[in-house]
Scaffold this active site. Sequence first.
Site, PDB file in Angstrom:
ATOM      1  N   ASP A 117      10.422  61.890   7.720  1.00  0.00           N
ATOM      2  CA  ASP A 117      10.729  62.168   9.121  1.00  0.00           C
ATOM      3  C   ASP A 117      11.509  63.472   9.184  1.00  0.00           C
ATOM      4  OD1 ASP A 117      13.408  61.580   8.606  1.00  0.00           O
ATOM      5  OD2 ASP A 117      13.324  59.582   9.496  1.00  0.00           O
ATOM      6  N   HIS A 124      14.626  63.194   6.508  1.00  0.00           N
ATOM      7  CA  HIS A 124      14.619  62.408   5.269  1.00  0.00           C
ATOM      8  C   HIS A 124      13.345  62.619   4.468  1.00  0.00           C
ATOM      9  CE1 HIS A 124      17.220  60.423   8.257  1.00  0.00           C
ATOM     10  NE2 HIS A 124      18.025  60.274   7.222  1.00  0.00           N
ATOM     11  N   SER A 175      22.475  57.730   5.547  1.00  0.00           N
ATOM     12  CA  SER A 175      21.071  57.351   5.730  1.00  0.00           C
ATOM     13  C   SER A 175      20.201  57.650   4.505  1.00  0.00           C
ATOM     14  CB  SER A 175      20.491  58.063   6.946  1.00  0.00           C
ATOM     15  OG  SER A 175      20.553  59.462   6.791  1.00  0.00           O
TER      16      SER A 175
END
Length: 445
Positions: free
Chosen positions: A406, A409, A119
């Site tokens: 978030d 991240h 991610s």
Amino acid sequence: MATTIFHCSVLLFSLFFLGTATGCFGDLLQADDQHRPLRSIRNSFSEDGFESYSNQRNNIGGGRKFLSNGGWLGNSIFSYYCRFLLDMIRMPFNKKEVEADELKLLDHQKTLLFIFGDSLFDAGNNKYVRTTTYLQYPYGFTYFTHATGRICDGRIVPDMIAELANLPFIPPSMQPGANFSYGANFACVGATVLDSYATGNSSKETVTLREQMSQFIELAKKLNATLGPSRAKAILSKSVYVFSMGGDDYLQYYDEFTDEGRSPTLSEQQQQVNAVIGNLTEALMELYEEGARKIAFQNVGPMGCLPFLASNGSCVQALLTMPILHNKQLYEALTSLAERLEGFKFSVFDYFPSLLDRMQHPSDYGFEVGSTPCYYSSSNGYRGMGLDATGDTTLCKYPSAFLLFDDGHTTQCANEQLTSLFWNGDASVTRPYNLKQLFRRELIK
Ligand SMILES: *[C@@H]1O[C@H](CO)[C@@H](O)[C@H](O)[C@H]1NC(C)=O
Ligand SMILES: *[C@@H]1O[C@H](CO)[C@@H](O)[C@H](O)[C@H]1NC(C)=O
Ligand SMILES: *[C@@H]1O[C@H](CO)[C@@H](O)[C@H](O)[C@H]1NC(C)=O
Ligand SMILES: *[C@@H]1O[C@H](CO)[C@@H](O)[C@H](O)[C@H]1NC(C)=O
Ligand SMILES: *[C@@H]1O[C@H](CO)[C@@H](O)[C@H](O)[C@H]1NC(C)=O
């Protein structure tokens, strides 16, 4: 118009030097860690077109209070031009660090960039493999103004590496009709090194390392068919291959034990690290067989301290221990590959301490907030991440004041600092070569 640009230029000229001193223009803003409901931010936009769009960027995305508090600076047209000029200066951030000769070299003989990862490096592949609604606005709002599939308010590390290497943004490998003439980004949310975590493509909804490798080999075959074996080989051996992987293998492993109501023992943790490093090494040898010579890693971060795991402020020990063991063994494995395989060069960016230190001492790096994310759901711990976002999601006003966008991240501003370390860092953080050196042609005999 001319006066606007003049005023703007004077303003920006002074800001530019302040800005470069701190690494991110957003750092100039006043402290504001007040979150407000996403709905109220949305309502503050007018519905129509371009001008409200520029307001949106100045008021929220731009994260610059001084451009949005009324008066001559608050004029939206003026702000738009300022914003435009500001972006012109910012887009090739740190490009001043790339010597003119080096740029010419890259211009004349392009070095392709291939990205493998999870991610942290996903530029949008998740959109093509996930069946659930995922990663909508406000993801992407600072830079792209819409969600692109990047798990960030703006650009991610691979985007910035591409900028510094004088390449366009490298497209997601699964994007229909994408142009891969400068490389491809195979990364996907949730990607693991170990196949055992992907029991079919619909259950995990990710693209594992093995699948990312297959996609790369397909592309290499096309290159071979189009250009012929010797040119294809020359291009692939000059290309740079950047990785961010392993974190999700430890997360999934840890979760299996949580289901049993315990933590993995140290020897169980070591076993998992051995499996991950073993499989990763095999993949790297396969990549070498395909012609790859310049491999770079952002190592595994301090996952156990990320707010989605440590929402009460205490870190999950096993998810610090496994990354530490992994990072040590990764470096050893790469060193041994470089000894065994002729022409194999590598770079490892020590992401673990770089992120942890910023979480613990945000103000040393120009951030107001280290461990609380900009975007989160108050009813669900710190969960932002789109997956769990419900009606009570809150979004900060100034993402550039935050290290984390978030709960797992980093923000675009944090990514600028991290990319700088990866590109240009000395041996205390990125070794034995940094990315800038890997991109240099003369490294490869
Ligand atoms: C892809 O981009 C390259 C470089 O900009 C360009 O030369 C090429 O024509 C593009 N290919 C396609 C199919 O658009
Ligand atoms: C998922 O698997 C099915 C069959 O197992 C295959 O037909 C399909 O192409 C796969 N999808 C992706 C995105 O890999
Ligand atoms: C590359 O293409 C040539 C034919 O042009 C073929 O003989 C060779 O096996 C191919 N190599 C790879 C690695 O696919
Ligand atoms: C790859 O991982 C599996 C576990 O998924 C493990 O059994 C195997 O030994 C690993 N391979 C290597 C070469 O380490
Ligand atoms: C955080 O603390 C609360 C009570 O103090 C507890 O109920 C909750 O389970 C804790 N969460 C985690 C993730 O440890």
